[in-house]
Design a protein around this motif. Structure first.
Motif, PDB file in Angstrom:
ATOM      1  N   ASN A 434      23.357   3.372  73.246  1.00  0.00           N
ATOM      2  CA  ASN A 434      22.808   4.521  72.530  1.00  0.00           C
ATOM      3  C   ASN A 434      22.143   5.514  73.476  1.00  0.00           C
ATOM      4  N   PHE A 435      21.781   5.064  74.669  1.00  0.00           N
ATOM      5  CA  PHE A 435      21.165   5.936  75.667  1.00  0.00           C
ATOM      6  C   PHE A 435      22.157   6.285  76.783  1.00  0.00           C
ATOM      7  N   PHE A 436      22.747   5.268  77.395  1.00  0.00           N
ATOM      8  CA  PHE A 436      23.636   5.515  78.531  1.00  0.00           C
ATOM      9  C   PHE A 436      24.851   6.358  78.147  1.00  0.00           C
ATOM     10  N   SER A 441      28.048   9.162  79.872  1.00  0.00           N
ATOM     11  CA  SER A 441      29.489   8.916  79.799  1.00  0.00           C
ATOM     12  C   SER A 441      30.224  10.203  80.156  1.00  0.00           C
ATOM     13  N   LYS A 442      31.520  10.114  80.311  1.00  0.00           N
ATOM     14  CA  LYS A 442      32.299  11.310  80.676  1.00  0.00           C
ATOM     15  C   LYS A 442      32.156  12.398  79.625  1.00  0.00           C
ATOM     16  N   SER A 446      29.115  15.832  79.734  1.00  0.00           N
ATOM     17  CA  SER A 446      29.720  17.162  79.599  1.00  0.00           C
ATOM     18  C   SER A 446      29.091  17.945  78.450  1.00  0.00           C
ATOM     19  N   VAL A 447      29.080  17.369  77.242  1.00  0.00           N
ATOM     20  CA  VAL A 447      28.623  18.127  76.075  1.00  0.00           C
ATOM     21  C   VAL A 447      27.118  18.351  76.074  1.00  0.00           C
ATOM     22  N   ASN A 453      29.205  14.089  87.219  1.00  0.00           N
ATOM     23  CA  ASN A 453      30.589  13.598  87.220  1.00  0.00           C
ATOM     24  C   ASN A 453      30.777  12.462  88.215  1.00  0.00           C
ATOM     25  N   ASP A 454      30.188  11.333  87.868  1.00  0.00           N
ATOM     26  CA  ASP A 454      30.218  10.137  88.696  1.00  0.00           C
ATOM     27  C   ASP A 454      31.211   9.157  88.087  1.00  0.00           C
ATOM     28  N   GLU A 455      32.374   9.046  88.702  1.00  0.00           N
ATOM     29  CA  GLU A 455      33.436   8.205  88.155  1.00  0.00           C
ATOM     30  C   GLU A 455      33.024   6.740  88.089  1.00  0.00           C
TER      31      GLU A 455
END
Length: 528
Positions: A434-436, A441-442, A446-447, A453-455
């Motif tokens: 719920n946090f990470f 996330s990708k 972004s949103v 941008n850490d793959e």
């Protein structure tokens, strides 16, 4: 100074409301909201959960088990099993559970509830809790009329099949948005459901019996509740927007519970009062205040600048000045109380080291930045921005506070062009995902305009969602905490707060909710 007529009118209204119900009810709890929730259809709100948490039940419940802690317990489902591959969930419903209209709960009601949420005609707001269910996406976008992953095996057995394993699924089903409806009652009402007592129906410990828009709601004990009748006969909820009026109503005995969140400036008054200081109930909220960093914008495309920003903010000073020190500094992504929480490496407050990092990054004479806030946000955010603006100047950050229309803010955030902003996040369900995933996330990064941008982080967070070994999953989240906060310097975790209430001496068994909402179930509460 509060207008006396205004106070008399407010207290008079509550007294009248109480007079109309006291003949039939001896144990009445009087509480308040600052806004009217407008609906009891929990699929149509993401802000007001007091009514849903008392009118409905869920398959699984998240119950407060200690300060800032919760545990998942059986609700409408007395037990469940999860397949070895983590994709199939079998829920065994309790037999004999009755909705308020007398209908018995069946597996078909559960399937109907979740299908209603995914039906594009409903325009539900919490559909993300079903994202992993097989066929949910197709039902939601209108390309399918059924959901293969939702099945009523028999009258009391529900089968839910996921497209891929999702470790937090049970925790999600304990969130208010997963409250269960009765098909026979709800389906004919369409979008009129939940607007009045006559159009509301749950299995919960209380029934909605009165609803006066922008004024009050009355809940009455459900004598046939499957866990046993509540000790309270009634709950009277008043809508009172003014914080000072709330305090005066509480002190005059017209309210039983005063949520300090509605008037945080009153905390020193109550804490210093001989009458009230021992009536304060406090618990850590599972939530975090943070400062966002947009790596797509200069100078924050340089990790040295981000680290300098972290070190330039005196977080303890903000906690002390704005929140009376009632909280704890946080150094990671997970706040205290969250599943998998562990102490993270502390972020050092060191303006001189921050200044040296800025010089190393090519800004020996300082750098201009913007701090963003929306025009309709509460004053707490502008207060924090002003404190931070002053703090970070010592390190060489020359900050301009940019106030913008909220719609423009959200548009800029979604487009990834928003400047740094401060906000908070409280747990919707007790799981690190719920946090990470929300922030890093990708899709999340972004949103929300982080652009971290850490793959390696993306891959780890995707992997964590499907891990079935709790210890290994927690270890991965703790490793990602160090990478996100220390290596990437992707945000500035600030602090988690305590949630404080003042209660009348007549109120017994008051438990501060683990999640940090002001909303809670009142099932176990008593009044003398």
């Amino acid at each position: 100074m509060l207008n006396k007529a205004k106070f008399m009118m407010a207290t008079g209204l509550i007294t009248l409301a109480m007079a109309s119900t006291s003949l039939a009810a001896d144990h009445v709890l009087k509480i308040a909201y600052q806004e009217d929730p407008k609906t009891v259809d929990v699929q149509m709100t993401q802000d007001f959960y007091t009514l849903p948490l008392n009118v409905y039940d869920r398959l699984v419940e998240a119950e407060t088990s200690g300060p800032g802690q919760s545990q998942l317990t059986p609700g409408l489902a007395e037990s469940w099993e999860v397949s070895q591959d983590g994709k199939t969930y079998i829920f065994h419903l309790r037999k004999g559970v009755l909705f308020h209209n007398g209908e018995e709960l069946t597996a078909d009601d559960v399937v109907y509830t979740f299908d209603r949420m995914l039906d594009p005609k409903t325009k539900a707001l919490s559909t993300d809790i079903l994202n992993f269910v097989d066929g949910a996406t197709e039902r939601l976008d209108g390309s399918a009329t059924t959901v293969p992953g939702l099945q009523a095996v028999d009258k009391y057995t529900v089968k839910i099949v996921l497209k891929e394993p999702y470790a937090a699924f049970i925790a999600l089903l304990a969130s208010p948005g997963a409250s269960i409806y009765n098909r026979k009652f709800t389906e004919p009402l369409g979008d009129k459901y939940g607007l009045t007592p006559e159009t509301t129906n749950g299995t919960g410990p209380f029934k909605l019996t009165e609803y006066t828009l922008n004024d009050s709601q009355v809940l009455e004990a459900n004598d046939k509740y499957f866990k046993g009748r509540p000790k309270l006969d009634q709950i009277v909820i008043r809508v009172v927007a003014d914080a000072e009026t709330l305090r005066l109503l509480f002190e005059s005995g017209e309210l039983d519970v005063f949520d300090i969140d509605y008037a945080s400036s009153q905390l020193p008054y109550f804490a210093g009062s001989d009458q009230w200081k021992d009536q304060i109930r406090s618990g850590p909220r599972v939530g975090i205040y943070y400062y966002h960093i947009n790596q797509a914008l200069k100078p924050f495309d340089d990790v040295r600048v981000r680290k300098a920003f972290q070190m330039a903010i005196n977080r303890q000073e903000i906690l002390d000045k704005n929140f009376y020190g009632k909280g704890k500094l946080e150094n990671g992504v997970m706040p205290r109380g969250l599943t998998c929480y562990a102490e993270a490496k502390p972020i050092e407050y060191n303006p001189q080291k921050a200044k040296a990092l800025l010089a190393e990054a090519g800004y020996p004479n300082g750098v201009d930045i913007k701090l963003t806030q929306a025009s309709n946000w509460s004053s707490r955010w502008s207060d924090m921005n002003q404190i931070i603006q002053a703090q970070i100047k010592e390190a060489g950050f020359n900050a301009e506070i940019n106030t913008m229309d909220e719609s423009a803010y959200f548009a800029a955030r979604k487009a990834g062009t928003v400047d740094n902003y401060t906000q908070n996040w409280s747990a919707d369900f007790n799981d690190p995902d719920n946090f990470f995933y929300t922030f890093f996330s990708k899709s999340g990064t972004s949103v929300r305009g982080y652009n971290n941008n850490d793959e390696q982080v993306f891959a780890a967070l995707d992997k964590a969602r499907s891990m079935t070994n709790p210890e290994e999953r927690c270890a991965l989240y703790q490793k990602m905490t160090d990478r996100i906060v220390q290596d990437d310097a992707a945000w500035v975790p600030l602090f988690s707060l305590d949630h404080n209430y003042v209660v009348q001496p007549r109120v017994k068994n008051f438990v501060v909710p683990w999640n940090g909402w002001s909303d809670m179930s009142y099932y176990k509460m008593e009044v003398e």
